[in-house]
Design an enzyme around this catalytic site. Structure first.
Site, PDB file in Angstrom:
ATOM      1  N   SER A 135       0.829  -1.198   0.000  1.00 54.87           N
ATOM      2  CA  SER A 135       0.000   0.000   0.000  1.00 54.87           C
ATOM      3  C   SER A 135       0.873   1.261   0.000  1.00 54.87           C
ATOM      4  O   SER A 135       1.655   1.466  -0.921  1.00 54.87           O
ATOM      5  CB  SER A 135      -0.956  -0.071   1.203  1.00 54.87           C
ATOM      6  OG  SER A 135      -1.972   0.881   1.133  1.00 54.87           O
ATOM      7  N   ALA A 136       0.755   2.103   1.017  1.00 55.32           N
ATOM      8  CA  ALA A 136       1.625   3.276   1.074  1.00 55.32           C
ATOM      9  C   ALA A 136       3.088   2.864   1.161  1.00 55.32           C
ATOM     10  O   ALA A 136       3.974   3.548   0.638  1.00 55.32           O
ATOM     11  CB  ALA A 136       1.254   4.150   2.269  1.00 55.32           C
TER      12      ALA A 136
END
Length: 398
Positions: free
Chosen positions: A149-150
């Site tokens: 994700s991030a």
């Protein structure tokens, strides 16, 4: 206070919170050790490491970045990297974000003050690599980075900022390097096709370290087709970006079906795209004791296939010392499988028959989202259906 994760809007913030899950409040496991002093830390991150017992000198280093609202402990507990570290003998570094930096504990992949060479969080992670490698006399030619994700978006940024440090990357539900340079651009990158050419994507990478001419990191891209936090188009854009960086065509050299409804598309020995049919937002794991299994399920660690294992094999971690291999994992093939319907037709005909779709006048294969060019009756391609509704380019192979 810097805010946000994977998006700059309240609605997207809520989606990230519900999708990525809530981080554990428990302290890290005893075998996950915090390193208090690791050098320059302009990004104000915390460093944790996992070191296999009796780790020899000259071994690789893997940096593993957690997702939004998660912690180093979460990624340690579920990703499978510690098991592989014991098996293949390497050090694992688990950087940890804080709420002081980002209210959702996301790495700030969209901020030039944090995701560029020599700056902020990126520089802190480089310091962690230097510390781990120095402590264990590690093989500096075999340093790798991965994330979710991030953390995956920051992984792409790190590969662009430090191609002289990282030999390879593993991007799980991530964003192309330097897609966003401000928080207002973040949600657009997550959800929308940016309509950039491969060359334009590659220029974003090469601008991060002017004058660097290679070698460039080898990149494994993991994307669920049912991901509505980081939309599947990001997998295609990452493929475009890193094949172009390596000077490769976007036409695959091989495709292969893997466990967990996964289709592996390879581009030489430099870039791999793993597309998991129906999987949502998360890191793919495969709990069990089998040779290719690792990880455990949890909040956004989703059962199907052990992405860490296949990524590690792609990097050559299962080998001894020396360079990474030029072959794909042992279950793959260097030639397209003979099975599956193969159709040679115009882009217009493919869209009319439901094998492809068009957006802004450009055509993309259904399932793989591989770019096919203009939507017209003059541009033709061969498409092969490798699984139900999943079509890949097969030019010259029908």
């Amino acid at each position: 206070m810097r805010k946000l994760a994977f998006a700059g809007l309240a609605a997207i913030t809520a989606a990230v919170l519900t999708t990525v899950g809530v981080a554990s409040a428990d302290p890290p496991p005893s075998s996950l050790v915090q390193v208090a002093n690791f050098g320059a830390n302009p990004g104000a991150l915390a460093m944790y490491t996992y070191t296999p017992s009796g780790l020899e000198t000259g071994r690789p280093v893997v940096v593993a970045l957690h997702g939004c609202t998660q912690s180093a402990s979460d990624y340690y507990a579920h990703s499978g990297w510690p098991k592989l570290a014991d098996k293949w003998r390497f050090e694992v570094v688990f950087p940890q974000q804080s709420t002081a930096n980002n209210s959702l504990k996301c790495f700030n992949w969209f901020a030039t003050a944090d995701d560029t060479r020599g700056n902020g969080e990126a520089a802190s992670i480089k310091s962690m690599v230097d510390k781990a490698a120095g402590d264990h006399s590690s093989d500096r030619s075999r340093v790798f980075v991965t994330g979710l994700s991030a953390g995956a978006a920051m992984t792409a940024d790190l590969l662009a900022a430090y191609p002289d440090v990282f030999a390879g990357g593993g991007i799980n539900a991530g964003i192309p390097a330097q897609c966003a340079t401000s928080i207002t651009e973040a949600s657009g990158c997550q959800m929308n096709n940016q309509n950039l050419t491969p060359a334009q994507w590659a220029s974003k990478v090469k601008a991060q370290y002017p004058g660097y001419s290679g070698p460039w990191p080898r990149v494994a891209i993991w994307q669920g087709t049912g991901d509505y936090t980081v939309y599947p188009v990001n997998g295609t854009e990452l493929r475009d970006q890193w094949t172009a960086v390596h000077g490769l065509s976007q036409t695959p050299t091989s495709t292969q079906s893997l466990p967990g409804s996964t289709t592996l598309t390879s581009y030489g020995d430099k870039v791999q795209l793993y597309s998991i049919a129906g999987m949502g937002h998360g890191t793919a794991v495969d709990p069990g004791t089998g040779a290719t299994q690792c990880g455990s399920t949890g909040a956004y660690f989703l059962a199907g296939i052990c992405s860490s294992y296949y990524t590690g094999v792609f990097w050559g971690l299962d080998k001894g010392s020396g360079t990474t291999p030029t072959t794909t994992p042992p279950t793959t093939t260097t030639t397209p499988p003979p099975s599956g319907t193969c159709v040679n037709a115009s882009n217009y005909a493919h869209t009319q028959a439901g094998r492809a779709h068009q957006s802004a006048g450009q055509v993309y294969a259904n399932g793989s989202n591989q770019a096919m060019g203009l939507w017209n009756t003059f541009t033709t391609h061969a498409l092969r259906e490798t699984s139900s509704g999943y079509w890949v380019l097969a030019d010259g192979q029908c």
